[in-house]
Scaffold this motif. Structure first.
Motif, PDB file in Angstrom:
ATOM      1  N   ARG A  48     -18.510  49.660 -78.985  1.00 28.07           N
ATOM      2  CA  ARG A  48     -18.377  50.665 -77.835  1.00 28.07           C
ATOM      3  C   ARG A  48     -18.176  50.088 -76.512  1.00 28.07           C
ATOM      4  O   ARG A  48     -17.613  50.919 -75.777  1.00 28.07           O
ATOM      5  CB  ARG A  48     -19.766  51.362 -78.041  1.00 28.07           C
ATOM      6  CG  ARG A  48     -20.065  52.021 -79.201  1.00 28.07           C
ATOM      7  CD  ARG A  48     -21.160  52.487 -79.433  1.00 28.07           C
ATOM      8  NE  ARG A  48     -21.272  53.672 -80.320  1.00 28.07           N
ATOM      9  CZ  ARG A  48     -22.487  54.627 -80.298  1.00 28.07           C
ATOM     10  NH1 ARG A  48     -23.621  54.124 -79.813  1.00 28.07           N
ATOM     11  NH2 ARG A  48     -22.458  55.500 -81.241  1.00 28.07           N
ATOM     12  N   THR A  51     -14.205  49.413 -76.100  1.00 30.46           N
ATOM     13  CA  THR A  51     -13.430  50.803 -76.113  1.00 30.46           C
ATOM     14  C   THR A  51     -13.912  51.533 -75.043  1.00 30.46           C
ATOM     15  O   THR A  51     -13.518  53.021 -74.807  1.00 30.46           O
ATOM     16  CB  THR A  51     -13.736  51.531 -77.401  1.00 30.46           C
ATOM     17  OG1 THR A  51     -14.997  51.857 -77.464  1.00 30.46           O
ATOM     18  CG2 THR A  51     -13.097  50.916 -78.251  1.00 30.46           C
ATOM     19  N   GLY A  52     -14.636  50.984 -74.105  1.00 30.35           N
ATOM     20  CA  GLY A  52     -15.179  51.611 -72.619  1.00 30.35           C
ATOM     21  C   GLY A  52     -16.059  52.871 -72.918  1.00 30.35           C
ATOM     22  O   GLY A  52     -16.234  53.862 -71.977  1.00 30.35           O
ATOM     23  N   PHE A  53     -16.860  53.190 -74.221  1.00 24.25           N
ATOM     24  CA  PHE A  53     -17.674  54.045 -74.484  1.00 24.25           C
ATOM     25  C   PHE A  53     -19.064  53.972 -73.811  1.00 24.25           C
ATOM     26  O   PHE A  53     -19.629  54.851 -72.908  1.00 24.25           O
ATOM     27  CB  PHE A  53     -17.864  54.384 -76.062  1.00 24.25           C
ATOM     28  CG  PHE A  53     -18.838  55.636 -76.132  1.00 24.25           C
ATOM     29  CD1 PHE A  53     -18.629  57.002 -75.503  1.00 24.25           C
ATOM     30  CD2 PHE A  53     -20.020  55.550 -76.757  1.00 24.25           C
ATOM     31  CE1 PHE A  53     -19.324  57.961 -75.515  1.00 24.25           C
ATOM     32  CE2 PHE A  53     -20.970  56.550 -77.012  1.00 24.25           C
ATOM     33  CZ  PHE A  53     -20.612  57.543 -76.387  1.00 24.25           C
ATOM     34  N   ILE A  54     -19.721  52.558 -73.649  1.00 21.27           N
ATOM     35  CA  ILE A  54     -20.701  52.284 -72.786  1.00 21.27           C
ATOM     36  C   ILE A  54     -20.410  50.956 -72.134  1.00 21.27           C
ATOM     37  O   ILE A  54     -19.556  50.278 -72.381  1.00 21.27           O
ATOM     38  CB  ILE A  54     -21.723  51.946 -73.748  1.00 21.27           C
ATOM     39  CG1 ILE A  54     -21.552  50.951 -74.861  1.00 21.27           C
ATOM     40  CG2 ILE A  54     -22.340  53.246 -74.376  1.00 21.27           C
ATOM     41  CD1 ILE A  54     -22.987  50.508 -75.589  1.00 21.27           C
TER      42      ILE A  54
ATOM     43  N   PHE B  86     -14.599  60.538 -75.230  1.00 15.43           N
ATOM     44  CA  PHE B  86     -14.737  59.325 -74.000  1.00 15.43           C
ATOM     45  C   PHE B  86     -14.148  57.987 -74.410  1.00 15.43           C
ATOM     46  O   PHE B  86     -14.256  57.322 -73.420  1.00 15.43           O
ATOM     47  CB  PHE B  86     -16.142  59.510 -73.502  1.00 15.43           C
ATOM     48  CG  PHE B  86     -16.370  60.617 -72.727  1.00 15.43           C
ATOM     49  CD1 PHE B  86     -15.498  61.029 -71.787  1.00 15.43           C
ATOM     50  CD2 PHE B  86     -17.545  61.298 -73.275  1.00 15.43           C
ATOM     51  CE1 PHE B  86     -16.036  62.326 -70.875  1.00 15.43           C
ATOM     52  CE2 PHE B  86     -17.859  62.573 -72.318  1.00 15.43           C
ATOM     53  CZ  PHE B  86     -16.899  62.868 -71.077  1.00 15.43           C
ATOM     54  N   THR B  87     -13.575  57.839 -75.413  1.00 21.53           N
ATOM     55  CA  THR B  87     -12.600  56.834 -75.733  1.00 21.53           C
ATOM     56  C   THR B  87     -11.292  57.179 -75.908  1.00 21.53           C
ATOM     57  O   THR B  87     -10.206  56.253 -76.081  1.00 21.53           O
ATOM     58  CB  THR B  87     -13.147  56.208 -77.237  1.00 21.53           C
ATOM     59  OG1 THR B  87     -13.081  57.113 -78.134  1.00 21.53           O
ATOM     60  CG2 THR B  87     -14.295  55.341 -76.843  1.00 21.53           C
ATOM     61  N   LYS B 242     -24.340  58.667 -71.596  1.00 26.43           N
ATOM     62  CA  LYS B 242     -23.644  59.312 -72.618  1.00 26.43           C
ATOM     63  C   LYS B 242     -23.662  58.879 -74.226  1.00 26.43           C
ATOM     64  O   LYS B 242     -23.584  59.502 -75.078  1.00 26.43           O
ATOM     65  CB  LYS B 242     -21.956  59.593 -72.459  1.00 26.43           C
ATOM     66  CG  LYS B 242     -21.215  58.265 -72.170  1.00 26.43           C
ATOM     67  CD  LYS B 242     -19.932  58.481 -71.930  1.00 26.43           C
ATOM     68  CE  LYS B 242     -18.999  57.111 -71.665  1.00 26.43           C
ATOM     69  NZ  LYS B 242     -19.250  56.704 -70.352  1.00 26.43           N
TER      70      LYS B 242
END
Lengths: 319, 244
Positions: A48, A51-54, B86-87, B242
């Protein structure tokens, strides 16, 4: 720029809990990296962050040279991502969802249609393209998630448990698909299934309690197993009693284990000292002693054993 | 801004692929009809205007808009699709705006479908259509305000019921902020300027002004800045948590 992932000192804390603890590694084009570890080891959290989600608590992630923190859109363009559980919008159809993702990725017109068709074809979704997603089986949903990830032919493909919930045939198809795509991409996948590492990965990283505890090719990992280069043999009942002692007497043999025997034969597993090859010694001994050998083979080593061994360390061996 | 439009189209189409849109529109039209004719005394008043119709909008929206906004982000969280969204190469602003605009556009469609009432009043008499148009604009702006509040609150939870109830609660605060139930809360401790500021936040006061046909830049600015503020808070809340 060729495909790559570069991770430097990645840290993620949730309150007091450190989920990912100073992880650094790089992956180059052509590599298929298997991410292994027990549940809660930090595999998904690491993915995560890639992939830039968090956002990480510390450290840097660069995907094809784009820093995910400062140049997120460019990095995300290069990435195809299958999140854990392959989430999809239940009210949409696979075709509709693929078009949606394709449009956000900037495709339109004939190109969009071509991409959607190709991804649907690769993921084997033809028969369900216009059904509502909520009516689909788990296997189809997973394959739809995969189709969404490969729609834009990404340089970097990241998959969190891509074969979870698939039947053996579907697993086989997905692994073939991964191998087909592997040549010019960076592929990172997480899995619990150790045979999968053998089937598709050129490299495996084992992560436990947020730290990397092993990094190597699947064969290198297997070499850490005490089963690596062990020899199994079964001999006729007549020579059974003598065989055990004689095998244990060989110079490079560490231990001889008597296995349960069937059909009147005695079975042994012979463990080498320091993983040396002992099959020739064992074969020669059998010929000299004129044992009636019914079976003789060399073990590769067992990933599950290595996995258990290195991930349980530091938990007092309790796990 | 292309991804905004992509999200907007998906969301708007989403309302109509489920019964949500039809149920909402039917209930909205029925309720606004019942309120106008039975409680607003539309016919008995003998005046050719739509005051009885519009005067119920702040209250109608109080209950109906949270029903639209509650799923905006809570559903994405629950289904995990927030991770898918958001990915993708889309910015927070684009995603928040796309969803908000779709919900707002949908409310606009429901509002536009009350046009038979406008036709009726034009057959029965000679209303000031300028005032009616202003009222429609005001009503749409107010709906946007409610939606922005609801969208922000929806982004804080994965539970739609919590999102609904909390949106209703906060919206009620804004609706009634010029009136004793809300002002009394502040009276005991807040300094006078703050009390005054709270009093000017009332949806009722601002909407009342617009629906009288007085389009004052200050009322428009009030709703526009309210929407901007809550959407900004929405984006911020998503950015911070999020993945929770």
């Amino acid at each position: 720029m060729s495909a790559s992932i570069d991770i430097q000192h990645l840290v993620k804390r949730f309150g007091d809990f450190t989920a990912v603890d100073d992880v650094s590694f790089g992956v180059q084009s052509g590599e298929v990296l298997g991410f292994l570890g027990p549940n809660g080891a930090g595999k998904s959290t690491t993915m995560r962050m890639i992939t830039g989600f968090i956002a990480p608590t510390g450290g840097k992630v660069a995907v094809c040279g784009h820093d995910i923190a400062t140049d997120a859109i460019a990095a995300k363009r290069a990435i195809g991502y299958l999140p854990e559980g392959a989430p999809t919008y239940p009210d949409m159809t696979p075709a509709g969802l693929m078009r949606f993702v394709g449009q956000i990725r900037g495709f339109g017109g004939a190109e969009l249609g071509r991409r959607v068709d190709a991804a649907g074809e690769k993921a084997n979704l033809r028969s369900v393209l216009n059904q509502r997603i909520e009516t689909l089986s788990k296997g189809y949903k997973r394959r739809l998630g995969l189709a969404l990830a490969i729609l834009h032919d990404p340089a970097v493909l990241i998959m969190d448990e891509p074969t979870d919930g698939l039947d053996p045939n579907q697993k086989h198809e997905v692994r073939e698909l991964i191998q087909e795509m592997a040549a010019d991409k960076v592929i990172v996948l997480s899995t619990h299934i150790l045979e999968e590492v053998h089937a598709v990965c050129s490299r495996a990283i084992v992560i436990a309690r947020g730290k990397i505890v092993a990094d190597g090719t699947p064969s290198e990992l297997e070499a850490r197993s005490r089963y690596h280069n062990a020899v199994s043999l079964s001999v006729g009942a007549a020579s059974a009693s003598a065989a055990g002692g004689a095998l244990a007497g060989l110079a490079n043999v560490f231990e001889v284990e008597a296995l349960e025997s069937a059909d009147g034969r005695a079975r042994f597993r012979v463990f080498p000292r320091d993983g040396q090859s002992i099959v020739d010694d064992v074969g020669q001994l059998a010929r000299e002693q004129q044992w009636e050998v019914a079976e003789l083979h060399v073990e590769q080593g067992r990933l599950d054993e290595v996995f258990r061994d290195i991930t349980a360390r530091g938990e007092g061996g309790a796990a | 801004m292309r991804p905004t439009m992509v999200v907007f189209r998906r969301e708007l189409a989403g309302y109509f692929t489920t019964p949500v849109a039809y149920v909402f529109i039917c209930v909205f039209l029925l309720l606004s009809g019942v309120l106008t004719f039975y409680f607003g005394g539309f016919l008995e008043r003998g005046q050719a205007d739509l005051r009885p119709f519009f005067s119920f909008h702040p209250w109608l929206y109080l209950f109906l808009i949270p029903a639209i906004s509650m799923r905006l982000w809570a559903e994405e969280r629950r289904a995990g699709t927030i991770e898918l969204l958001f990915t993708l190469p889309i910015t927070m602003t684009q995603a928040v705006l796309g969803k908000f605009l779709a919900a707002w556009c949908f409310t606009g469609i429901a509002l536009a479908l009350t046009f038979p009432l406008w036709i009726t009043v034009n057959i029965l008499g000679e209303p000031d259509n300028g005032v009616i148009l202003a009222s429609y604009v005001g009503s749409l702006l107010m709906a946007g305000g409610y939606l922005a509040i609801g969208s922000c609150i929806s982004s804080l939870t994965r539970n739609q019921v919590i999102a609904f109830v909390m949106s209703l609660f906060v919206s009620f605060g804004f609706l009634a902020s010029g009136f004793p139930p809300v002002l009394d809360v502040f009276k005991s401790w807040a300094p006078a300027p703050l009390l005054e500021a709270v009093a000017t936040m009332s949806f009722l006061t601002h909407f009342d002004a617009v629906s009288k046909g007085v389009i004052d830049a200050r009322d428009l600015f009030f709703f526009a800045s309210l929407i901007a503020f809550w959407l900004f808070a929405n984006a911020l809340a998503l950015d911070l948590r999020k993945a929770d």
